[in-house]
Design a protein around this motif. Structure first.
Motif, PDB file in Angstrom:
ATOM      1  N   ARG A  55       0.831  -1.211   0.000  1.00  0.00           N
ATOM      2  CA  ARG A  55       0.000   0.000   0.000  1.00  0.00           C
ATOM      3  C   ARG A  55       0.867   1.263   0.000  1.00  0.00           C
ATOM      4  O   ARG A  55       0.585   2.221  -0.718  1.00  0.00           O
ATOM      5  N   LEU A  56       1.926   1.263   0.795  1.00  0.00           N
ATOM      6  CA  LEU A  56       2.816   2.424   0.828  1.00  0.00           C
ATOM      7  C   LEU A  56       3.459   2.637  -0.540  1.00  0.00           C
ATOM      8  O   LEU A  56       3.514   3.765  -1.034  1.00  0.00           O
ATOM      9  N   ALA A  57       3.924   1.566  -1.155  1.00  0.00           N
ATOM     10  CA  ALA A  57       4.528   1.664  -2.485  1.00  0.00           C
ATOM     11  C   ALA A  57       3.524   2.227  -3.490  1.00  0.00           C
ATOM     12  O   ALA A  57       3.873   3.074  -4.320  1.00  0.00           O
ATOM     13  N   PHE A  85       4.750  11.470  -1.253  1.00  0.00           N
ATOM     14  CA  PHE A  85       4.828  11.181   0.178  1.00  0.00           C
ATOM     15  C   PHE A  85       4.457  12.418   0.991  1.00  0.00           C
ATOM     16  O   PHE A  85       3.668  12.343   1.940  1.00  0.00           O
ATOM     17  N   TYR A  86       4.990  13.566   0.605  1.00  0.00           N
ATOM     18  CA  TYR A  86       4.681  14.819   1.307  1.00  0.00           C
ATOM     19  C   TYR A  86       3.179  15.124   1.243  1.00  0.00           C
ATOM     20  O   TYR A  86       2.556  15.467   2.258  1.00  0.00           O
ATOM     21  N   ARG A  87       2.587  14.988   0.069  1.00  0.00           N
ATOM     22  CA  ARG A  87       1.149  15.258  -0.082  1.00  0.00           C
ATOM     23  C   ARG A  87       0.314  14.283   0.744  1.00  0.00           C
ATOM     24  O   ARG A  87      -0.697  14.669   1.347  1.00  0.00           O
ATOM     25  N   THR A  88       0.741  13.028   0.792  1.00  0.00           N
ATOM     26  CA  THR A  88       0.039  12.031   1.605  1.00  0.00           C
ATOM     27  C   THR A  88       0.088  12.416   3.079  1.00  0.00           C
ATOM     28  O   THR A  88      -0.929  12.363   3.776  1.00  0.00           O
ATOM     29  N   GLN A  89       1.262  12.834   3.542  1.00  0.00           N
ATOM     30  CA  GLN A  89       1.388  13.278   4.933  1.00  0.00           C
ATOM     31  C   GLN A  89       0.453  14.442   5.231  1.00  0.00           C
ATOM     32  O   GLN A  89      -0.158  14.493   6.296  1.00  0.00           O
ATOM     33  N   GLU A  90       0.352  15.378   4.294  1.00  0.00           N
ATOM     34  CA  GLU A  90      -0.506  16.551   4.487  1.00  0.00           C
ATOM     35  C   GLU A  90      -1.980  16.153   4.555  1.00  0.00           C
ATOM     36  O   GLU A  90      -2.731  16.668   5.389  1.00  0.00           O
ATOM     37  N   VAL A  91      -2.404  15.244   3.685  1.00  0.00           N
ATOM     38  CA  VAL A  91      -3.797  14.783   3.697  1.00  0.00           C
ATOM     39  C   VAL A  91      -4.109  14.068   5.006  1.00  0.00           C
ATOM     40  O   VAL A  91      -5.148  14.303   5.633  1.00  0.00           O
ATOM     41  N   VAL A  92      -3.195  13.203   5.442  1.00  0.00           N
ATOM     42  CA  VAL A  92      -3.399  12.467   6.698  1.00  0.00           C
ATOM     43  C   VAL A  92      -3.448  13.439   7.870  1.00  0.00           C
ATOM     44  O   VAL A  92      -4.292  13.314   8.757  1.00  0.00           O
ATOM     45  N   ALA A  93      -2.560  14.430   7.882  1.00  0.00           N
ATOM     46  CA  ALA A  93      -2.547  15.416   8.970  1.00  0.00           C
ATOM     47  C   ALA A  93      -3.845  16.221   8.995  1.00  0.00           C
ATOM     48  O   ALA A  93      -4.411  16.484  10.065  1.00  0.00           O
ATOM     49  N   LEU A  94      -4.341  16.600   7.827  1.00  0.00           N
ATOM     50  CA  LEU A  94      -5.607  17.342   7.760  1.00  0.00           C
ATOM     51  C   LEU A  94      -6.768  16.483   8.254  1.00  0.00           C
ATOM     52  O   LEU A  94      -7.600  16.938   9.040  1.00  0.00           O
ATOM     53  N   ALA A  95      -6.807  15.231   7.817  1.00  0.00           N
ATOM     54  CA  ALA A  95      -7.872  14.324   8.276  1.00  0.00           C
ATOM     55  C   ALA A  95      -7.778  14.110   9.780  1.00  0.00           C
ATOM     56  O   ALA A  95      -8.801  14.065  10.474  1.00  0.00           O
ATOM     57  N   ALA A  96      -6.564  14.002  10.310  1.00  0.00           N
ATOM     58  CA  ALA A  96      -6.382  13.822  11.758  1.00  0.00           C
ATOM     59  C   ALA A  96      -6.898  15.038  12.524  1.00  0.00           C
ATOM     60  O   ALA A  96      -7.496  14.888  13.598  1.00  0.00           O
ATOM     61  N   ALA A 102      -5.763  10.449  14.843  1.00  0.00           N
ATOM     62  CA  ALA A 102      -5.046  10.019  13.646  1.00  0.00           C
ATOM     63  C   ALA A 102      -5.490   8.645  13.154  1.00  0.00           C
ATOM     64  O   ALA A 102      -5.645   8.428  11.955  1.00  0.00           O
ATOM     65  N   LEU A 103      -5.714   7.706  14.080  1.00  0.00           N
ATOM     66  CA  LEU A 103      -6.113   6.359  13.650  1.00  0.00           C
ATOM     67  C   LEU A 103      -7.523   6.351  13.055  1.00  0.00           C
ATOM     68  O   LEU A 103      -7.785   5.667  12.068  1.00  0.00           O
ATOM     69  N   GLU A 104      -8.417   7.130  13.643  1.00  0.00           N
ATOM     70  CA  GLU A 104      -9.771   7.234  13.080  1.00  0.00           C
ATOM     71  C   GLU A 104      -9.721   7.881  11.697  1.00  0.00           C
ATOM     72  O   GLU A 104     -10.445   7.483  10.780  1.00  0.00           O
ATOM     73  N   ALA A 105      -8.832   8.857  11.542  1.00  0.00           N
ATOM     74  CA  ALA A 105      -8.669   9.503  10.242  1.00  0.00           C
ATOM     75  C   ALA A 105      -8.181   8.502   9.194  1.00  0.00           C
ATOM     76  O   ALA A 105      -8.682   8.478   8.069  1.00  0.00           O
ATOM     77  N   MET A 106      -7.226   7.658   9.572  1.00  0.00           N
ATOM     78  CA  MET A 106      -6.723   6.647   8.633  1.00  0.00           C
ATOM     79  C   MET A 106      -7.808   5.640   8.259  1.00  0.00           C
ATOM     80  O   MET A 106      -7.897   5.224   7.104  1.00  0.00           O
ATOM     81  N   GLN A 107      -8.636   5.264   9.212  1.00  0.00           N
ATOM     82  CA  GLN A 107      -9.740   4.349   8.901  1.00  0.00           C
ATOM     83  C   GLN A 107     -10.671   4.994   7.886  1.00  0.00           C
ATOM     84  O   GLN A 107     -11.119   4.350   6.937  1.00  0.00           O
ATOM     85  N   TRP A 108     -10.969   6.261   8.063  1.00  0.00           N
ATOM     86  CA  TRP A 108     -11.842   6.975   7.137  1.00  0.00           C
ATOM     87  C   TRP A 108     -11.186   7.068   5.759  1.00  0.00           C
ATOM     88  O   TRP A 108     -11.852   6.873   4.729  1.00  0.00           O
ATOM     89  N   ARG A 110      -9.208   5.051   4.400  1.00  0.00           N
ATOM     90  CA  ARG A 110      -9.135   3.725   3.753  1.00  0.00           C
ATOM     91  C   ARG A 110     -10.477   3.272   3.190  1.00  0.00           C
ATOM     92  O   ARG A 110     -10.525   2.307   2.434  1.00  0.00           O
ATOM     93  N   ARG A 111     -11.550   3.948   3.551  1.00  0.00           N
ATOM     94  CA  ARG A 111     -12.881   3.560   3.047  1.00  0.00           C
ATOM     95  C   ARG A 111     -13.113   4.177   1.677  1.00  0.00           C
ATOM     96  O   ARG A 111     -12.664   5.275   1.396  1.00  0.00           O
ATOM     97  N   PRO A 112     -13.884   3.488   0.838  1.00  0.00           N
ATOM     98  CA  PRO A 112     -14.250   4.079  -0.471  1.00  0.00           C
ATOM     99  C   PRO A 112     -15.009   5.381  -0.252  1.00  0.00           C
ATOM    100  O   PRO A 112     -15.888   5.476   0.602  1.00  0.00           O
ATOM    101  N   GLN A 113     -14.655   6.392  -1.034  1.00  0.00           N
ATOM    102  CA  GLN A 113     -15.253   7.708  -0.896  1.00  0.00           C
ATOM    103  C   GLN A 113     -16.233   7.985  -2.037  1.00  0.00           C
ATOM    104  O   GLN A 113     -15.832   8.017  -3.201  1.00  0.00           O
ATOM    105  N   PRO A 114     -17.518   8.164  -1.714  1.00  0.00           N
ATOM    106  CA  PRO A 114     -18.510   8.411  -2.765  1.00  0.00           C
ATOM    107  C   PRO A 114     -18.168   9.632  -3.635  1.00  0.00           C
ATOM    108  O   PRO A 114     -18.400   9.616  -4.841  1.00  0.00           O
TER     109      PRO A 114
END
Length: 120
Positions: A55-57, A85-96, A102-108, A110-114
């Protein structure tokens, strides 16, 4: 006439000098992306959010073997992978920040987004 020419040259030199002084250095993030993120930062992110190698790759746009080689040799990412990688970090930080966890943000994330036609 010669005095007028000297004034113009002096004004032009002053203008050029002030313009050079006002050119900002690129932000440290851009420098980091261009240089490439070190493996330790990538490994920390992967461990923190429980991402599997595949997934990271996929996220940073490199092959599984390339990721393994980076890990084994502790190589820096290239600028393109570093940008992803930088953009991914920014998206995760914003979701957190939005989810305040942070873990709840990652779960969200990972779900399909309508809104993205069901993409993750």
């Amino acid at each position: 006439m010669a005095e007028l020419g000297r004034r113009r040259i002096r004004r032009r030199a002053e203008h050029d000098a002030s313009r050079e002084a006002s050119v900002a250095k690129p932000p440290k993030e851009i420098i980091s992306i261009r240089r490439g993120f070190g493996w330790e930062k990538v490994a920390h992110f992967q461990k923190t959010y429980g991402l599997k190698d595949k997934r990271l790759a996929q996220i940073i746009g490199i092959g599984d073997r390339t990721l393994s080689r980076h890990r084994a040799n502790e190589e820096r990412l290239d600028p393109v992978a570093s940008d992803r990688f930088y953009r991914t970090q920014e998206v995760v930080a914003l979701a957190a920040r939005v989810f305040e966890d942070a873990l709840e943000a990652m779960q969200w994330l990972r779900r399909p987004q309508p809104g993205l036609a069901g993409m993750v």
